[in-house]
Structure formats: C-alpha cells, structure tokens
Write a protein that holds these residues in place. Structure first.
Motif, PDB file in Angstrom:
ATOM      1  N   THR A  54       3.699  -1.367   3.617  1.00 41.44           N
ATOM      2  CA  THR A  54       3.416  -0.007   3.136  1.00 41.44           C
ATOM      3  C   THR A  54       4.698   0.642   2.627  1.00 41.44           C
ATOM      4  N   TYR A  55       4.526   1.530   1.668  1.00 42.35           N
ATOM      5  CA  TYR A  55       5.611   2.380   1.184  1.00 42.35           C
ATOM      6  C   TYR A  55       5.171   3.823   1.376  1.00 42.35           C
ATOM      7  N   THR A  56       5.852   4.552   2.235  1.00 41.98           N
ATOM      8  CA  THR A  56       5.516   5.960   2.426  1.00 41.98           C
ATOM      9  C   THR A  56       6.235   6.801   1.371  1.00 41.98           C
ATOM     10  N   ILE A  57       5.548   7.825   0.866  1.00 45.91           N
ATOM     11  CA  ILE A  57       6.086   8.687  -0.179  1.00 45.91           C
ATOM     12  C   ILE A  57       5.967  10.135   0.286  1.00 45.91           C
ATOM     13  N   GLU A  58       7.094  10.778   0.500  1.00 39.93           N
ATOM     14  CA  GLU A  58       7.073  12.193   0.858  1.00 39.93           C
ATOM     15  C   GLU A  58       6.757  13.027  -0.379  1.00 39.93           C
ATOM     16  N   ASP A  59       6.414  14.284  -0.182  1.00 38.48           N
ATOM     17  CA  ASP A  59       5.935  15.110  -1.292  1.00 38.48           C
ATOM     18  C   ASP A  59       6.984  15.350  -2.370  1.00 38.48           C
ATOM     19  N   ASN A  60       8.251  15.182  -2.044  1.00 38.68           N
ATOM     20  CA  ASN A  60       9.313  15.331  -3.049  1.00 38.68           C
ATOM     21  C   ASN A  60       9.834  13.974  -3.534  1.00 38.68           C
ATOM     22  N   GLN A  61       9.119  12.920  -3.218  1.00 39.34           N
ATOM     23  CA  GLN A  61       9.536  11.579  -3.607  1.00 39.34           C
ATOM     24  C   GLN A  61       8.548  10.964  -4.597  1.00 39.34           C
ATOM     25  N   ALA A  62       8.981   9.873  -5.222  1.00 41.73           N
ATOM     26  CA  ALA A  62       8.111   9.108  -6.110  1.00 41.73           C
ATOM     27  C   ALA A  62       8.560   7.652  -6.094  1.00 41.73           C
ATOM     28  N   LEU A  63       7.626   6.757  -6.363  1.00 41.83           N
ATOM     29  CA  LEU A  63       7.930   5.339  -6.525  1.00 41.83           C
ATOM     30  C   LEU A  63       7.916   5.011  -8.005  1.00 41.83           C
ATOM     31  N   PHE A  64       8.964   4.343  -8.463  1.00 39.10           N
ATOM     32  CA  PHE A  64       9.030   3.861  -9.837  1.00 39.10           C
ATOM     33  C   PHE A  64       9.040   2.335  -9.781  1.00 39.10           C
ATOM     34  N   ILE A  65       8.077   1.729 -10.454  1.00 42.78           N
ATOM     35  CA  ILE A  65       7.905   0.277 -10.383  1.00 42.78           C
ATOM     36  C   ILE A  65       7.935  -0.287 -11.797  1.00 42.78           C
ATOM     37  N   ALA A  68       0.833  -1.213   0.000  1.00 43.82           N
ATOM     38  CA  ALA A  68       0.000   0.000   0.000  1.00 43.82           C
ATOM     39  C   ALA A  68       0.861   1.255   0.000  1.00 43.82           C
ATOM     40  N   PRO A  69       0.794   2.061  -1.061  1.00 45.85           N
ATOM     41  CA  PRO A  69       1.521   3.340  -1.074  1.00 45.85           C
ATOM     42  C   PRO A  69       0.791   4.375  -0.211  1.00 45.85           C
ATOM     43  N   ILE A  70       1.568   5.180   0.509  1.00 46.62           N
ATOM     44  CA  ILE A  70       0.983   6.230   1.341  1.00 46.62           C
ATOM     45  C   ILE A  70       1.648   7.559   0.981  1.00 46.62           C
ATOM     46  N   PRO A  71       1.026   8.342   0.109  1.00 40.81           N
ATOM     47  CA  PRO A  71       1.601   9.643  -0.289  1.00 40.81           C
ATOM     48  C   PRO A  71       1.430  10.702   0.793  1.00 40.81           C
ATOM     49  N   HIS A  72       2.114  11.820   0.608  1.00 40.90           N
ATOM     50  CA  HIS A  72       2.075  12.985   1.499  1.00 40.90           C
ATOM     51  C   HIS A  72       2.671  12.703   2.873  1.00 40.90           C
ATOM     52  N   TRP A  73       3.512  11.678   2.957  1.00 45.04           N
ATOM     53  CA  TRP A  73       4.136  11.364   4.238  1.00 45.04           C
ATOM     54  C   TRP A  73       5.009  12.530   4.686  1.00 45.04           C
ATOM     55  N   GLU A  74       4.988  12.821   5.972  1.00 45.24           N
ATOM     56  CA  GLU A  74       5.708  13.937   6.589  1.00 45.24           C
ATOM     57  C   GLU A  74       5.098  15.303   6.238  1.00 45.24           C
ATOM     58  N   GLN A 117      -0.269  14.189   8.397  1.00 45.51           N
ATOM     59  CA  GLN A 117       0.554  13.151   8.990  1.00 45.51           C
ATOM     60  C   GLN A 117      -0.166  12.260  10.005  1.00 45.51           C
ATOM     61  N   SER A 118      -0.963  12.827  10.904  1.00 47.33           N
ATOM     62  CA  SER A 118      -1.606  11.997  11.929  1.00 47.33           C
ATOM     63  C   SER A 118      -2.562  10.983  11.303  1.00 47.33           C
ATOM     64  N   ILE A 119      -3.288  11.423  10.266  1.00 43.88           N
ATOM     65  CA  ILE A 119      -4.203  10.504   9.571  1.00 43.88           C
ATOM     66  C   ILE A 119      -3.416   9.423   8.845  1.00 43.88           C
ATOM     67  N   LEU A 120      -2.320   9.814   8.217  1.00 49.76           N
ATOM     68  CA  LEU A 120      -1.511   8.858   7.457  1.00 49.76           C
ATOM     69  C   LEU A 120      -0.865   7.825   8.372  1.00 49.76           C
ATOM     70  N   GLU A 121      -0.458   8.235   9.559  1.00 53.28           N
ATOM     71  CA  GLU A 121       0.116   7.288  10.510  1.00 53.28           C
ATOM     72  C   GLU A 121      -0.919   6.251  10.922  1.00 53.28           C
ATOM     73  N   ASP A 122      -2.159   6.688  11.097  1.00 47.86           N
ATOM     74  CA  ASP A 122      -3.231   5.752  11.441  1.00 47.86           C
ATOM     75  C   ASP A 122      -3.498   4.785  10.291  1.00 47.86           C
ATOM     76  N   ILE A 123      -3.491   5.291   9.054  1.00 44.60           N
ATOM     77  CA  ILE A 123      -3.689   4.432   7.882  1.00 44.60           C
ATOM     78  C   ILE A 123      -2.570   3.399   7.791  1.00 44.60           C
ATOM     79  N   LYS A 124      -1.357   3.824   8.031  1.00 43.22           N
ATOM     80  CA  LYS A 124      -0.216   2.910   8.005  1.00 43.22           C
ATOM     81  C   LYS A 124      -0.388   1.794   9.037  1.00 43.22           C
ATOM     82  N   LYS A 125      -0.798   2.155  10.240  1.00 41.21           N
ATOM     83  CA  LYS A 125      -1.016   1.165  11.295  1.00 41.21           C
ATOM     84  C   LYS A 125      -2.118   0.181  10.918  1.00 41.21           C
ATOM     85  N   GLN A 126      -3.169   0.689  10.287  1.00 41.89           N
ATOM     86  CA  GLN A 126      -4.263  -0.198   9.878  1.00 41.89           C
ATOM     87  C   GLN A 126      -3.798  -1.218   8.839  1.00 41.89           C
TER      88      GLN A 126
END
Length: 210
Positions: A191-202, A163-169, A174-183
C-alpha cells in the motif's frame, strides 16, 4: 504511462511536477475533469465545486464531464473520440463504485485504459479517482457505499499492483483507512498512503511521493 494520484489538495510542488508531464505549458493542456463519482444529483456539492475551480485555475483549457449524463443523453456517444481530444483526463473524488459502474457500462474503462497505456493521455485522479487505478476495488468498499451504484463493479483500471490509500491522517477517515490498509496487507498487497497534501506521481515503473 503517466499517472498522477492526489488525495485532496494540490501544492506548488505538485504543479511544478505536473509541468514535466506535458510537452506544453499547463495553460495549453486540454484538461477533462470527469465528475461522475461525485456529481450527485440534482446539485453539485460544495466540495465538488471547489475541486473543479481548483483545477480550472491551473488548467484554463478545462472541461467538466459526466459519463453517466452523456450516456443518458446519447447512448451512442463516441467516448473514444471525445477522450482522444484531451491531454489530461482527471477523475474526481466521490463514490468509486458509482464511477466503476458507469465506466464499465459505457465501455469507458477499456477506452481510457488503452489511451493511458499508449501514452496518448496523462491520467489524474483524486480520492476515488486515485484508488480507481488499482485492479480490485472490493476492499475499498469499507470507505464507500457500493449500494449507491446501480450494480457493484469491483474492476478498476489495473494500472498498478499496489493499493493507494488517500486521505491518510485525515481524522474523519483514519480508522477506516487503517482497516483497509490491514486488509490489503493481509493479502500481501503493498500500500501507498497519501496524505491530503501529498500526491503520487507514477511514470513507467517509478513512483514518487510529493
């Protein structure tokens, strides 16, 4: 199968990586920007306009497109033929449940899934467009508004088993995203967290964070 998942921003390193995903210069890549999840009526928001301009500067052969609008104008619209005419199909940020509803209702989910899996187009997405590649969207509802969609459809494209999680940090989310990650982790989903200056290439089974 090639996927490019962004949170918000695109850097020079991302552009360099994108250049390896196509057999032609980016200036010649036919780019379809699907703004359905963020194209709230009657006007586009400022962030949507900025996002479109950002991608248009990189891909001059840029075309914006709203699946909902196309369907309302012509219920027999040939989405398959239209999608096949592009090299890169990119889905904007916004409400992933608005997106999933219209993708399911119009048959675009299955059409796009097949095109990407067969390597006929490269998939891109930012924010909601990034999480849409996962198979089950239900846990993401904490960060979105499922009630804004005509009906709740939890089915994503199912390209990946993490599960990708964008907008990390991002302090705003952030508080909502941390809860989603825990779920997700409570269900043994990586999970793969993606900060706003990051991207995942698959590409195939290789995942790279840039």
């Amino acid at each position: 199968m090639k996927l490019t998942l962004f949170s918000q921003n695109i850097t020079e390193k991302h552009i360099n990586k994108l250049e390896t995903y196509f057999h032609k210069p980016l200036a010649k890549v036919k780019f379809l920007y699907i703004n359905t999840p963020g194209n709230y009526k009657p006007y586009k928001s400022e962030w949507m306009i900025k996002s479109e301009r950002k991608w248009q500067n990189i891909f001059p052969k840029f075309q914006e497109f709203d699946i909902e609008r196309a369907y309302r104008v012509d219920k027999n619209f040939d989405f398959k033929t239209y999608f096949e005419s592009f090299d890169f199909i990119f889905i904007s940020g916004g409400n992933v449940f608005v997106l999933s509803y219209w993708m399911e209702k119009t048959g675009c989910r299955d059409i796009l899934k097949k095109l990407v899996e067969e390597g006929k187009v490269v998939y891109g997405g930012e924010s909601s467009g990034a999480v849409y590649v996962y198979k089950d969207l239900e846990i993401y509802s904490a960060a979105d508004e499922p009630k804004d969609a005509p009906a709740v459809v939890n089915d994503g494209l199912g390209f990946i088993d993490f599960a990708p999680i964008p907008h990390w940090e991002n302090e705003k989310f952030q508080s909502i995203l941390e809860d989603i990650k825990k779920q997700f982790e409570s269900k043994n989903v990586t999970t793969y967290t993606i900060e706003d200056n990051q991207a995942l290439f698959i590409a195939t089974d290789k995942v790279q964070i840039i």
